[in-house]
Design a protein around this motif. Structure first.
Motif, short mmCIF file in Angstrom:
data_model
loop_
_atom_site.label_atom_id
_atom_site.label_comp_id
_atom_site.label_asym_id
_atom_site.label_seq_id
_atom_site.Cartn_x
_atom_site.Cartn_y
_atom_site.Cartn_z
N PRO A 306 55.07 -3.37 -43.81
CA PRO A 306 54.52 -4.05 -45.16
C PRO A 306 53.74 -3.07 -45.97
O PRO A 306 53.28 -2.15 -45.55
N GLN A 307 53.88 -3.43 -47.36
CA GLN A 307 53.17 -2.76 -48.39
C GLN A 307 51.71 -2.42 -47.93
O GLN A 307 51.20 -1.38 -48.35
N GLY A 308 51.19 -3.53 -47.54
CA GLY A 308 49.82 -3.39 -46.85
C GLY A 308 49.60 -2.05 -46.17
O GLY A 308 48.08 -1.33 -46.27
N GLN A 309 50.47 -1.57 -45.37
CA GLN A 309 50.11 -0.36 -44.56
C GLN A 309 50.07 0.81 -45.46
O GLN A 309 49.10 1.65 -45.35
N TYR A 310 50.85 0.92 -46.65
CA TYR A 310 50.68 2.16 -47.51
C TYR A 310 49.33 2.09 -48.29
O TYR A 310 48.73 3.10 -48.38
N GLU A 311 48.95 0.53 -48.65
CA GLU A 311 47.96 0.59 -49.29
C GLU A 311 46.66 1.00 -48.41
O GLU A 311 45.57 1.46 -48.91
N ALA A 312 46.59 0.56 -47.17
CA ALA A 312 45.54 0.74 -46.34
C ALA A 312 45.36 2.40 -46.31
O ALA A 312 44.08 2.94 -46.29
N ALA A 313 46.66 3.08 -46.04
CA ALA A 313 46.51 4.53 -45.94
C ALA A 313 46.16 5.20 -47.43
O ALA A 313 45.10 5.95 -47.26
N ALA A 314 46.41 4.51 -48.28
CA ALA A 314 46.28 5.12 -49.76
C ALA A 314 44.65 5.11 -49.81
O ALA A 314 43.98 5.92 -50.20
N ARG A 403 58.28 -6.94 -26.26
CA ARG A 403 57.23 -6.29 -26.13
C ARG A 403 56.76 -5.95 -27.72
O ARG A 403 55.51 -6.25 -27.90
N ILE A 404 57.51 -5.44 -28.68
CA ILE A 404 57.24 -5.35 -30.06
C ILE A 404 56.99 -6.74 -30.51
O ILE A 404 55.98 -6.59 -31.23
N ALA A 405 57.61 -7.71 -30.55
CA ALA A 405 57.48 -8.70 -31.09
C ALA A 405 55.87 -9.11 -30.78
O ALA A 405 55.17 -9.94 -31.59
N LYS A 406 55.67 -8.90 -29.55
CA LYS A 406 53.97 -9.17 -29.21
C LYS A 406 53.18 -8.43 -29.90
O LYS A 406 52.23 -8.75 -30.41
N SER A 407 53.60 -6.95 -29.66
CA SER A 407 52.15 -6.05 -30.22
C SER A 407 52.13 -5.74 -31.66
O SER A 407 51.34 -5.42 -32.32
N GLU A 408 53.39 -6.63 -32.45
CA GLU A 408 53.14 -6.23 -34.04
C GLU A 408 52.05 -7.30 -34.44
O GLU A 408 51.87 -7.27 -35.83
N ARG A 409 51.98 -8.26 -33.87
CA ARG A 409 50.98 -9.42 -34.35
C ARG A 409 49.67 -8.66 -34.72
O ARG A 409 49.20 -7.75 -34.33
N GLY A 410 49.48 -9.11 -35.99
CA GLY A 410 48.16 -8.61 -36.72
C GLY A 410 48.31 -7.41 -37.45
O GLY A 410 47.25 -6.90 -38.08
N GLY A 411 49.47 -6.56 -37.58
CA GLY A 411 49.68 -5.56 -38.23
C GLY A 411 49.77 -5.93 -39.65
O GLY A 411 49.35 -4.98 -40.48
N GLY A 412 50.14 -7.12 -40.25
CA GLY A 412 50.21 -7.39 -41.76
C GLY A 412 49.39 -8.76 -41.61
O GLY A 412 48.57 -9.07 -40.91
N PRO B 142 48.75 -1.16 -36.79
CA PRO B 142 49.19 -1.78 -35.50
C PRO B 142 49.28 -1.05 -34.13
O PRO B 142 49.27 -1.42 -33.38
N HIS B 143 49.66 0.42 -34.75
CA HIS B 143 50.10 1.20 -33.64
C HIS B 143 48.71 1.93 -33.00
O HIS B 143 49.03 2.74 -31.97
N LEU B 144 47.61 1.80 -33.53
CA LEU B 144 46.50 2.53 -33.22
C LEU B 144 45.47 1.37 -32.58
O LEU B 144 45.30 0.26 -33.28
N SER B 145 44.79 1.95 -31.76
CA SER B 145 43.38 1.07 -31.22
C SER B 145 42.43 1.02 -32.36
O SER B 145 42.69 1.58 -33.51
N ALA B 146 41.65 0.01 -32.02
CA ALA B 146 40.48 0.03 -33.11
C ALA B 146 39.89 1.14 -33.20
O ALA B 146 39.56 1.66 -34.59
N PHE B 184 40.92 -1.59 -27.98
CA PHE B 184 42.00 -3.03 -28.07
C PHE B 184 42.83 -2.31 -29.35
O PHE B 184 42.43 -1.77 -30.04
N LYS B 185 44.28 -2.90 -29.23
CA LYS B 185 44.98 -2.67 -30.33
C LYS B 185 44.83 -4.12 -31.32
O LYS B 185 44.48 -5.05 -30.73
N PRO B 186 45.17 -3.90 -32.58
CA PRO B 186 44.77 -4.84 -33.36
C PRO B 186 45.48 -6.30 -32.88
O PRO B 186 44.59 -7.38 -33.13
N ALA B 187 46.67 -6.17 -32.47
CA ALA B 187 47.35 -7.41 -31.88
C ALA B 187 46.51 -8.11 -30.95
O ALA B 187 46.64 -9.27 -30.59
N GLN B 188 45.53 -7.48 -30.33
CA GLN B 188 44.92 -8.08 -29.11
C GLN B 188 43.53 -8.43 -29.63
O GLN B 188 42.50 -8.91 -28.90
N LEU B 189 43.23 -8.43 -30.76
CA LEU B 189 41.97 -8.70 -31.39
C LEU B 189 42.25 -10.14 -32.32
O LEU B 189 43.36 -10.27 -32.92
#
Ligand SMILES: Nc1ncnc2c1ncn2[C@@H]1O[C@H](COP(=O)(O)OP(=O)(O)OP(=O)(O)O)[C@@H](O)[C@H]1O
Ligand SMILES: [Mg+2]
Lengths: 460, 293
Positions: A306-314, A403-412, B142-146, B184-189
């Motif tokens: 997502p674009q938000g990742q670029y913006e957060a990094a920027a 696993r990815i489907a789970k862990s990607e939650r909250g990324g955007g 999302p790939h990094l912990s808090a 915690f990873k973001p997904a766990q928060l």
């Protein structure tokens, strides 16, 4: 090697002996040939230590009368259990013979009631005998009796080639004698596609081909990944020319059959006097082909972040390269692992096409074995070999996808209405089981990547 | 395509027509004169504004004019809350300040340095280090912990050592009440926790100004409180300069030094919270505040 040099030495010694004793040696009984029939399930080979049929033929020369023949094979061969069929042929017609056969370990003596006269062909078919289990070239030697007494027989030439009797062969041998195997093979389907003896022999003789397949794809893949990444980055470049080069490369390779690419490389390069080892060329072709597919996978993966990742990094002050290396690519890699694994599976299967240009891989071996045995079992065994690699990988793909489907939650951005349920899941301290629809929604970018792969698959 | 290029050229010419930013001293004195009645901020003598926005104009694709003429000064340690209906250009103004959007015309000065128009990528990155931003959708990595999220800017941009960055990260996570969730990873928060990590990530860079774009809008009501408390703490005890786009009227009234009401790409009204909320000067402001209540 040993056997041959020994037999050469023997021949020389014998020749010398005869040259000294008799200035002119004429054979009274000419050894025409000595052959052995390939054992059952041995493919095209004669396996030592297993029952086979030895055929020996000799012609009685002018003025001779042969009253007995004594054959000898190397010490650990055996005539002990054998039965012998004796035939005398005059031209094409059978001449009557009376004979008595006595076998003793590695020697066999055939005595004729009436001596056999000139011009007749004597054929001995010795069933159920065994050649030495050590394998190698076997020479049948011996003596015969004529009117003047005992004479030396000429050694059979060429020698009988045999292969050693391995534990595998003894297992096949054992299977041969099992009642259930016989019943199994009596079924037309099972006997044709799943003959136990042939599965065993195929497993061993296809193994090198399987290793080569794996070797080619494993050697080619790192290059494919590197090339793929380069072309993916080129395709999203800001410069139009760079983009165009990448697009042409990717589309040409994705838009033509791998089969054609293999032909062009394998037949085209030699014509330009560039000669590369078949296996190495196989690796090169596979790497180039896969790189085009990987480039698309990587591009889709990068664009799914997502674009938000670029913006957060920027907003932290990261530069373009830092953002790519620290933020975008690590996430991309996670997202593309399943699709890349799928492509790896595809590439592994596609090595089979290399059999068409003489690379000795799995298909090549199974094709050869099938044409020799006239049985489909080697192909089925090849399928087993492919599945040994692909099934676990398919499993890996689906596990990682989940696993990815789970862990990607909250990324955007998170759909607001669902956030509450996710919160409950966390509060409950459960392994974030979340709503399927939520998982779906958040893995949507990833799913987009998958559909790209779907297209890829159908192009292949 | 040609139209776009033409529009850009015209916009640039327009920008030149606007008089350049004044001498820093003069501008500061003028801004002080203008703002002293509009904010609860206690001015120090000869103080210069932290952020100075003059005649800011932003056009998308050469046609949709989102910001018409925005003028705003923000003083060190001041908390400015920006209110306004949806589509009024609040986010766009905020994003122009750290150059996530390129202003079409006008001037933005950070610590008296003009950032509009002529910066190279390195200078832009340098600028952004000093401007923290908290997004409506958190945008955690999302790939990094808090902890990793709070550390990465420090290690990669500020080039701090791992140990230093980690100590700072833990300190900031403690400040937002999430020390126990460091790994915690973001997904766990939860959403609220994620947003607090995002605030810690921005604060750990020790920026001069923190920009918040509707930090609580994506949160469920029960999670809003925790995030606002963290922001209040930053404002009252941290002395942080903050520009907060928000719909949280209670927060604006209690915490803000100044409330700015935007509509149609201009600042319609600004003033001390009690002035704007209780005695709005413009009909549109009153109407907007009425509709919110
Ligand atoms: N990248 C873009 N391209 C074109 N138009 C845009 C772009 N970003 C924003 N806009 C437009 O600019 C206008 C103002 O957007 P902005 O996000 O600044 O509003 P806002 O005040 O933050 O609203 P909200 O309260 O809904 O967040 C909107 O009409 C929007 O459609
Ligand atoms: Mg907005």
């Amino acid at each position: 090697m040993d056997a041959r040099s020994r037999s050469v030495a023997c021949t020389i010694v014998l020749a010398l002996a005869f040259v000294c004793a008799l200035p002119v040696q004429a054979w009274g009984l000419t050894t025409n040939k000595a052959t052995a029939k390939p054992n059952e399930d041995g493919g095209s080979e004669v396996i030592g230590g297993l029952p086979t049929r030895l055929t020996w033929e000799g012609t009685v020369e002018e003025g001779e009368k042969v009253s007995s023949i004594h054959l000898e094979i190397p010490a650990d061969g055996s005539f002990a259990e054998s039965t012998t069929k004796v035939t005398a042929l005059e031209g094409l017609s059978r001449a009557p013979v009376e004979s008595e056969v006595s076998a003793d370990k590695n020697t066999l003596t055939v005595s004729f009631g009436e001596p056999i006269g000139e011009g007749l062909l004597i054929r001995l078919e010795i069933y159920n005998m065994t050649l030495p289990s050590t394998g190698g070239d076997v020479v049948v030697s011996g003596t015969y009796q004529n009117q003047d007494g005992e004479q030396k027989l000429k050694d059979s030439d060429p020698p009988i080639k045999t292969i050693a009797n391995t534990p595998l062969q003894s297992m096949v041998n054992w299977l041969d004698n099992q009642e259930w195997v016989k019943q199994w093979n009596a079924n037309q389907f099972l006997g044709m596609f799943l003959k136990p003896q042939l599965i065993l022999t195929s497993l061993s003789s296809l193994f090198p081909g399987w290793l080569l397949c794996l070797g080619i794809v494993i050697a080619s893949y790192p290059f494919a990944i590197l090339l793929g990444l380069v072309f993916a980055l080129m395709k999203i470049s800001r410069h139009r020319l760079v983009r165009a080069i990448a697009i042409i490369y990717i589309n040409t390779l994705r838009g033509t059959p791998l089969f054609l690419q293999i032909y062009i490389m394998f037949f085209g390069l030699p014509m330009m006097n560039i000669n590369i080892d078949n296996n190495v060329l196989g690796i090169i072709v596979m790497a180039i082909n896969s790189s085009a597919y990987l480039a698309e996978i990587f591009r889709a993966g990068i664009e799914s972040i997502p674009q938000g990742q670029y913006e957060a990094a920027a907003s932290l002050g990261m530069g373009h390269l830092q953002t790519m290396v620290n933020i975008i690519l690590p996430q991309t890699i996670r997202r593309v692992i399943p699709t890349v694994t799928s492509d790896f599976i595809m590439a592994f299967k596609d090595t089979s096409l290399l059999s068409s240009v003489g690379v000795m891989e799995l298909m090549m071996f199974s094709k050869n074995l099938t044409s020799v045995t006239g049985n489909m079992t080697p192909y089925v065994t090849a399928a087993i070999f492919y599945l040994i690699v692909t099934l676990p990988l398919i499993k890996v793909v689906s596990t990682i996808e989940k696993r990815i489907a789970k862990s990607e939650r909250g990324g955007g951005p998170r759909p607001k209405a669902k956030a509450k349920k996710a919160e409950v899941a966390v509060v409950d301290g459960q392994a974030v089981g979340a709503e399927p629809s939520l998982v779906e929604a958040l893995s949507a970018p990833f799913k987009a990547g998958t559909s790209v792969m779907g297209g890829t698959a159908s192009v292949r | 395509m040609f139209d776009k290029a033409k529009a850009r050229v015209e916009a640039r010419q327009e920008a030149r027509r606007v008089p350049p930013a004044l001498d820093a001293e003069v501008a500061a004195a003028q801004a002080h004169e203008r703002d002293k009645g509009l904010t609860k901020h206690s001015f120090e003598p000869h103080e210069h504004p932290c952020v100075r926005i003059e005649h800011l104009m932003k056009t998308f694709d050469g046609e949709t004019q989102v910001l018409t003429d925005v003028n705003l000064t923000v003083w060190p340690g001041e908390v400015v809350c920006v209110l306004g209906p949806s589509g009024s250009g609040k986010s766009t103004m905020l994003r122009c300040i750290n150059l996530l959007e390129t202003p079409t015309a006008g001037h933005i000065l950070i610590e008296d340095n003009e950032i509009t128009g002529h910066l190279g990528t390195r200078e832009v990155n340098k600028l952004r280090q000093n401007l923290g931003m908290v997004f409506q959708s958190f945008n955690l990595f999302p790939h990094l912990s808090a902890k990793g999220n709070v550390m990465i800017g420090q290690t990669k941009v500020l080039k701090k050592s791992k140990a230093e960055a980690e100590a700072e990260a833990l300190k900031q996570l403690e400040a937002v009440g999430l020390l126990d969730r460091a790994d915690f990873k973001p997904a766990q928060l939860s959403g609220g926790q994620q947003q607090r990590v995002a605030i810690a990530r921005a604060v750990a860079m020790h920026p001069d100004v923190l920009l918040f774009d509707e930090p609580t809008s994506a949160l469920d009501p029960e999670l809003v409180r925790g995030v606002l408390d963290v922001m209040r703490d930053l404002a009252e005890n941290g002395g942080m300069t903050m520009i907060v786009v928000t719909h949280e009227m209670g927060f604006a009234r209690e915490v803000a030094d100044r409330v700015v009401f935007m509509e149609g790409g201009v600042v319609v009204e600004q003033g001390k919270p009690e002035d704007v909320f209780d005695h709005p000067q413009h009909a549109r402001t009153a109407e907007f505040l009425g509709s919110i209540k």
